[in-house]
Design an enzyme around this catalytic site. Structure first.
Site, PDB file in Angstrom:
ATOM      1  N   SER A  88     -55.008   1.412 -10.333  1.00 46.76           N
ATOM      2  CA  SER A  88     -54.558   1.351 -11.856  1.00 46.76           C
ATOM      3  C   SER A  88     -54.949  -0.415 -11.992  1.00 46.76           C
ATOM      4  O   SER A  88     -54.585  -0.506 -13.328  1.00 46.76           O
ATOM      5  CB  SER A  88     -53.149   1.429 -12.038  1.00 46.76           C
ATOM      6  OG  SER A  88     -52.696   2.791 -12.202  1.00 46.76           O
ATOM      7  N   LYS A  91     -56.688  -0.534 -15.312  1.00 45.55           N
ATOM      8  CA  LYS A  91     -56.024  -0.815 -16.842  1.00 45.55           C
ATOM      9  C   LYS A  91     -56.447  -2.305 -17.378  1.00 45.55           C
ATOM     10  O   LYS A  91     -55.889  -2.189 -18.580  1.00 45.55           O
ATOM     11  CB  LYS A  91     -54.776  -0.312 -16.587  1.00 45.55           C
ATOM     12  CG  LYS A  91     -54.356   1.075 -16.348  1.00 45.55           C
ATOM     13  CD  LYS A  91     -52.932   1.257 -16.441  1.00 45.55           C
ATOM     14  CE  LYS A  91     -52.564   2.899 -16.145  1.00 45.55           C
ATOM     15  NZ  LYS A  91     -52.833   3.392 -14.852  1.00 45.55           N
ATOM     16  N   SER A 152     -47.481   0.984 -16.088  1.00 45.32           N
ATOM     17  CA  SER A 152     -48.681   1.358 -15.436  1.00 45.32           C
ATOM     18  C   SER A 152     -48.860   3.047 -16.011  1.00 45.32           C
ATOM     19  O   SER A 152     -49.315   3.763 -15.347  1.00 45.32           O
ATOM     20  CB  SER A 152     -49.168   1.445 -14.064  1.00 45.32           C
ATOM     21  OG  SER A 152     -50.414   1.574 -13.922  1.00 45.32           O
TER      22      SER A 152
END
Length: 452
Positions: A88, A91, A152
């Site tokens: 993640s 991101k 997230s």
């Protein structure tokens, strides 16, 4: 032998015995005093060696890096250029482009975004870190951004990407284009907004973008560098420890970044808390391991750290602490050049067609490095370079760029312009004529003199 001499001999023996006992007692006390309180003197106690002051960390991870957030200067790196799955942490690029869209007016915080089937499917998959959202539901851009930065949320990232580019696939192409604009390595490759592996996306995997998402620790640090430089408001979101996504939700979203300073009073997380830490992005998949891009600021200095491929979440935080401690304990901002300073190796440059034949130069601004504490001046190598002499023609205005000063420290270079310290007016044709005549006779005299 009389009684007096016998008593004297006994007293001397007694004194010598007492002196020996006293000496032994003093020696034992000295040995004991050499140990800190609470340390056992048992023979089976293992010896411990304190780490050397200033020693580089040895992160228990696949890759790591520490940089200065203001300049991008690398302070430490370990396997930092190998492309790895980032989970993640991908991101961060998604967040950058969302904030860019807000800044250029393409999106507004209060705009409502409708949840697509794709976003809903990913959101409702408990294994893919999402807050359940039904197809057709609408949420504001700001609420979805909270979900991305705090929890997230993969489904929220998809929804915002679709709002900006129509499809996640189109948005992902923007991510890859932005990586090129940032000058990141050739190992950078995004296939989606979230960092999920292709297998997680199933039928929603991108048809036109092959492979998996990868980038290096160095790339992660530079994405974070650009995110903080261009959109520092990201910290207003990344530092939030918990928040409800919907007012009706029973439980709030809990930030996966347990090191946040805001967790200082949280009994569950306070052991991880790091003073000054307010971001930035965690990540985890089976393929990537535990990853974390952290950032902390103390006394006006901010660092960015990256850990990739740690074995546990605890390890990703513990290794981050080691990196940041290394930065704050061993480095300082050192100003090596002050503005308006004369540099010995380039004090003046000749001026053509000017009232004055030369002009003084000074530095246009300050120049600072993040340097090891106690770094010596000779470690900062200075080189100067004037511009082409044919271009230095009057009139010259104060502040005109006429050269450069480059300072190099630990293979990192910075450059500041050298500028005119004063105006130089253009000389009249009459002055130039007589100057030319004078130069002619001077050269002629030198030629004649050299004949003898």
């Amino acid at each position: 032998m009389n009684a007096r001499s016998g008593i004297g001999r006994l007293l001397r023996k007694s004194w010598r015995r007492s002196a020996m006992i006293l000496a032994v007692a003093i020696a034992v006390q000295c040995v004991i005093a050499a140990f800190p309180a609470g340390v056992s003197l048992a023979a089976d106690t293992p010896a411990t060696t304190a780490p050397a002051t200033g020693a580089e960390p040895k992160p228990d991870a696949k890759a790591a890096i520490l940089i200065d957030a203001a300049s991008g200067q690398v302070l430490f790196g370990m396997n930092a250029d190998e492309a790895l799955p980032p989970a993640s942490m991908a991101k961060m690029m998604t967040e950058y482009l969302i904030l860019d869209s807000i800044a250029n007016g393409k999106l507004k915080w209060e705009d409502m975004v409708t949840i697509s089937e794709f976003s809903s499917v990913i959101s409702t998959n408990k294994e893919l870190s999402g807050i359940p959202k039904a197809k057709g539901d609408s949420y504001s851009v700001k609420d979805l951004f909270y979900a991305v930065t705090i929890y997230s949320d993969n489904g929220a990232a998809i929804a915002l990407a679709e709002a900006i580019s129509g499809t996640e696939e189109n948005f992902t192409k923007m991510m890859n284009d932005t990586a090129v604009k940032f000058g990141l390595s050739k190992g950078v490759h995004f296939i989606n907004t979230s960092g999920l592996d292709r297998v997680d996306l199933g039928k929603y995997a991108p048809a036109s973008i092959p492979g998996e998402t990868t980038f290096s620790a160095s790339d992660a640090a530079m994405i974070a560098y650009h995110l903080l430089k261009d959109h520092k408001e990201i910290l207003d979101y990344s530092k939030i420890v918990s928040k409800k996504f919907r007012a009706t939700d029973k439980e709030p979203m809990i930030n996966y970044n347990w090191m946040l300073e805001g967790n200082a009073d949280n009994a569950n997380f306070k052991k991880y808390v790091y003073t000054g830490l307010d971001g930035l992005k965690t990540g985890h998949t089976d393929n990537a391991g535990y990853c974390f891009t952290g950032t902390a600021e103390r006394n006006g200095v901010r660092y960015i750290s990256v850990i990739m491929g740690a074995k546990t979440r605890d390890a990703s935080f513990n290794e981050t602490k080691k990196l940041l401690d290394y930065g704050f304990n061993n480095f300082e901002t050192k100003k090596v050049v002050n503005a308006q300073t004369t540099i010995d190796s380039l004090q003046t440059v000749p001026v053509k067609k000017g009232v004055g034949k030369s002009v003084s130069l000074v530095t246009a601004g300050d120049l600072s490095f993040i340097a090891k504490k106690g770094a010596k001046d000779e470690e900062f190598v200075r080189t100067t370079q004037a511009i082409d002499e044919s271009k230095i023609v009057a009139p010259i205005k104060q502040g005109d760029v006429l050269g450069t000063l480059t300072v190099t420290y630990n293979n990192k270079s910075q450059t500041v312009n050298m500028v005119a310290a004063e105006d130089v007016k253009k000389a009249s044709w009459w002055r130039l004529l007589f100057r030319g005549i004078g130069s002619f006779f001077s050269d002629l005299f030198d030629s004649i003199k050299n004949l003898f």
